[in-house]
Design a protein around this motif. Structure first.
Motif, mmCIF file in Angstrom:
data_model
loop_
_atom_site.group_PDB
_atom_site.id
_atom_site.type_symbol
_atom_site.label_atom_id
_atom_site.label_comp_id
_atom_site.label_asym_id
_atom_site.label_seq_id
_atom_site.Cartn_x
_atom_site.Cartn_y
_atom_site.Cartn_z
ATOM 1 N N PHE A 15 2.567 -10.952 3.848
ATOM 2 C CA PHE A 15 2.216 -11.135 2.433
ATOM 3 C C PHE A 15 1.756 -9.675 1.903
ATOM 4 N N MET A 16 2.074 -8.559 2.651
ATOM 5 C CA MET A 16 1.628 -7.199 2.222
ATOM 6 C C MET A 16 2.652 -6.675 1.463
ATOM 7 N N PRO A 17 2.034 -5.933 0.349
ATOM 8 C CA PRO A 17 3.269 -5.317 -0.510
ATOM 9 C C PRO A 17 3.653 -4.074 0.152
ATOM 10 N N GLU A 18 4.889 -3.694 -0.156
ATOM 11 C CA GLU A 18 5.625 -2.712 0.328
ATOM 12 C C GLU A 18 4.861 -1.262 0.452
ATOM 13 N N HIS A 19 3.899 -1.096 -0.740
ATOM 14 C CA HIS A 19 3.276 0.123 -0.777
ATOM 15 C C HIS A 19 2.210 0.219 0.136
ATOM 16 N N ALA A 20 1.632 -0.947 0.630
ATOM 17 C CA ALA A 20 0.350 -1.113 1.656
ATOM 18 C C ALA A 20 0.911 -0.371 3.081
ATOM 19 N N PHE A 21 2.210 -0.319 3.378
ATOM 20 C CA PHE A 21 2.458 0.141 4.700
ATOM 21 C C PHE A 21 2.656 1.788 4.695
ATOM 22 N N THR A 22 2.687 2.377 3.473
ATOM 23 C CA THR A 22 2.881 3.646 3.298
ATOM 24 C C THR A 22 1.468 4.390 2.754
ATOM 25 N N GLU A 23 0.850 3.540 2.047
ATOM 26 C CA GLU A 23 -0.350 4.294 1.456
ATOM 27 C C GLU A 23 -1.512 4.328 2.511
ATOM 28 N N THR A 24 -2.165 5.515 2.298
ATOM 29 C CA THR A 24 -3.607 5.714 3.170
ATOM 30 C C THR A 24 -4.527 4.556 2.746
ATOM 31 N N ALA A 25 -5.595 4.493 3.469
ATOM 32 C CA ALA A 25 -6.832 3.878 3.313
ATOM 33 C C ALA A 25 -7.317 3.899 1.738
ATOM 34 N N GLU A 26 -7.488 5.383 1.576
ATOM 35 C CA GLU A 26 -8.024 5.832 0.382
ATOM 36 C C GLU A 26 -7.400 5.471 -0.692
ATOM 37 N N GLU A 27 -5.865 5.491 -0.423
ATOM 38 C CA GLU A 27 -5.083 5.132 -1.784
ATOM 39 C C GLU A 27 -5.143 3.551 -2.129
ATOM 40 N N LEU A 28 -5.193 2.726 -0.778
ATOM 41 C CA LEU A 28 -5.460 1.287 -1.148
ATOM 42 C C LEU A 28 -6.728 0.988 -1.557
ATOM 43 N N ALA A 29 -7.762 1.536 -1.310
ATOM 44 C CA ALA A 29 -9.017 1.382 -1.723
ATOM 45 C C ALA A 29 -9.232 1.832 -3.137
#
Length: 335
Positions: A126-140
């Protein structure tokens, strides 16, 4: 049986100046309220869940009117028992539907609270594609934007952070989710509720959060009932974490009574949350499939507690005081 609920009919929206009172605010889908306005609260429930997976997820694939017609009677039932607030724990890409929640809150009279964050459990389905490549800072930054600007253009803000991790050792991806949640908390003060299960991942998350400057009392160990070693509940609660026993149903009342008796014996009821993890409308099933009600705690579990030595004050703590303390928006920083 209604004696355990503390009905509060104060559901009007508090003026925007409340936003400045960070330690006195709960964020509902209709806006901020005071913690005292939460009343009796179910802290972990679901109204709609779509298990199709993030790669095929389409929030236009269900009829909101049909969903509302199915769900509303269950909300009205628990409202009639005296509940005032329900925390809807369905995250993004799993069925979080903000317009639906607003409509159901308005029609039922219940406070409903939604979330920001991503759910990594079930091997990241259930994770979107960008969650695999973005940093923790970008997700935050994405999650913080939902707090600052509202979710998906609605202007509706989340009331907590919901993440999910697999059981066992945290993978690097799930460590990143925890760090993103920590960064979001440090900026917003939103509480972190993490689908976890057994204790190994719970204590690893607490360590990561502390390393990022977040105190244990900002963390809810979701599905702590999956850990059968009660000493682990005690250890986490003594650190300050919230122990969420959120699978209460017809078949397990005695098991949950045992959990609570043990925590009571250790004088730790002030760190415990209870709920059903019930519901929900499933868009992939006819008429939404079987919907499990939210009434077992009110109708059966609280009477069971009262007949086993729990007081009205202790039930009030579990259903009113603890949820208000756990979900109050306040930066809880590790010293």
């Amino acid at each position: 049986m209604k004696i355990f609920w503390i009905p509060l009919w104060l559901i009007s929206i508090v003026c925007s100046s409340l936003m400045a009172q960070e330690n006195r605010m709960i964020m509902t889908v209709k806006g901020p309220i005071l913690p005292e306005q939460m009343g009796s609260t179910l802290i972990h429930e679901h109204l709609l869940v779509d298990f199709i997976g993030a790669d095929q997820y389409d929030p236009t694939s269900w009829d909101k009117d049909e969903v509302a017609d199915v769900v509303l009677p269950f909300l009205e039932q628990v409202k009639a028992l005296g509940a005032n607030t329900l925390i809807e724990c369905t995250p993004a890409y799993l069925g979080r539907d903000i317009p639906l929640l607003v409509a159901l809150s308005q029609r039922s009279g219940l406070n409903l609270i939604t979330n920001t964050g991503y759910y990594g459990a079930v091997d990241n389905k259930f994770m979107p594609e960008h969650a695999f490549t973005e940093t923790a800072e970008e997700l935050a930054s994405r999650w913080i934007a939902e707090w600052e600007q509202g979710i998906e253009g609605t202007g509706i803000k989340p009331g907590f952070i919901k993440i999910g991790v697999n059981s066992g050792n945290l993978s690097p991806l799930h460590q990143k989710l925890v760090k993103a949640a920590a960064l979001t908390h440090v900026t917003t003060g939103l509480t972190i509720a993490s689908h976890t299960g057994p204790s190994l991942a719970a204590f690893q998350q607490l360590e990561l959060l502390e390393n990022e400057g977040v105190a244990p009392n900002a963390f809810i160990w979701v599905h702590a009932q999956a850990e059968k070693d009660k000493s682990k509940h005690v250890a986490a609660a003594e650190k300050g974490a919230w122990i969420s026993l959120d699978g209460i149903g017809e078949q397990n009342l005695e098991e949950y009574l045992d959990f609570l008796l043990h925590l009571k014996s250790k004088k730790l009821l002030h760190r415990v949350l209870i709920s059903h993890d019930a519901g929900w409308y499933s868009p992939r099933e006819v008429k939404g499939g079987e919907f499990r009600p939210f009434s077992i705690i009110g109708e059966k579990f609280i009477p069971l507690l009262l007949s086993n030595g729990f007081t009205q004050d202790e039930c009030h703590r579990l259903l009113v005081e603890n949820p208000a303390n756990a979900f109050s928006i306040q930066k809880k920083l590790h010293k």
